[in-house]
Motif scaffolding. Structure first.
Motif: not given
Ligand code: IMP
Ligand code: MG
Length: 184
Positions: A9, A165, A180-184
């Motif tokens: 991550d 989060d 990539k952890v927060y961009e969806h």
């Protein structure tokens, strides 16, 4: 949790547990010198500052008291809203006290400039700030920060109390969160 346990991550391992410990020891020596003979109240800002408070306070060789405040800042996103709300106020009366705010990070500085004004209105003898991390945007607000652990780049970091989060607070070191952890 070790930084390596969250490797997938993170894009970068920024500051190790050892580097944090060494820097907090240096800051503690400065604080001891500046507050020698005085009664210091450390004010921690929940929840991010929990680790800094625990380690910095134990590193100090002078007696201190500790109190906590909770304010809302980011919600669950990664950008500062500028909206500050007290979720939990201090128990201590600040009248005539020397207060040292202990923070995890200063990003826009919005939270802290609000907090400074708020605490200064309660009649303390002094209010100073100690932050483990400071991002470059903080330079845009005129807050005098007496103790800074590390100047870091303008990236979203997690670990050592800092969350995304509510996760990653228990990482021993500090790393850059992978987009990539927060961009969806
Ligand atoms: P500021 O008001 O922009 O200075 O941000 C204050 C708060 O936002 C900090 O106390 C943190 O809780 C949070 N914050 C700012 N930058 C980061 C970051 O890179 N990672 C995690 N939390 C952050
Ligand atoms: Mg915080």
């Amino acid at each position: 949790m070790e930084l390596s346990d969250a490797q997938e991550d993170l894009t970068e391992l920024l500051i190790s547990e050892e580097e944090i410990r060494a820097r907090l020891a240096e800051l503690a020596r400065e604080i001891e010198r500046d507050y020698a003979g005085d009664d210091v109240l450390l004010v921690g800002v929940l929840k991010g500052a929990v680790m800094v408070m625990a380690d910095l306070s134990r590193e100090l060789r002078i007696p201190v008291t500790m109190d906590w405040m909770a304010v809302s800042s980011y919600g669950s996103g990664t950008a500062s809203s500028g909206v500050v709300r007290i979720l939990k106020d201090l128990d201590a009366d600040l009248t005539g006290r020397r207060v040292l705010i202990v923070e995890d990070i200063i990003d826009s500085g919005l939270t802290l400039s609000w907090l400074l004004a708020n605490l200064n209105s309660r009649g303390p003898a002094s209010v100073e700030i100690c932050t483990l991390l400071r991002k470059p945007d903080a330079a845009r607000v005129s807050i005098d920060v007496k103790y800074v652990g590390f100047e870091i780049p303008n990236k979203f970091v997690v670990g050592y109390g800092l969350d995304y989060d509510e996760r990653y607070r228990n990482l021993r070191g500090i790393g850059v969160l992978a987009p990539k952890v927060y961009e969806h």
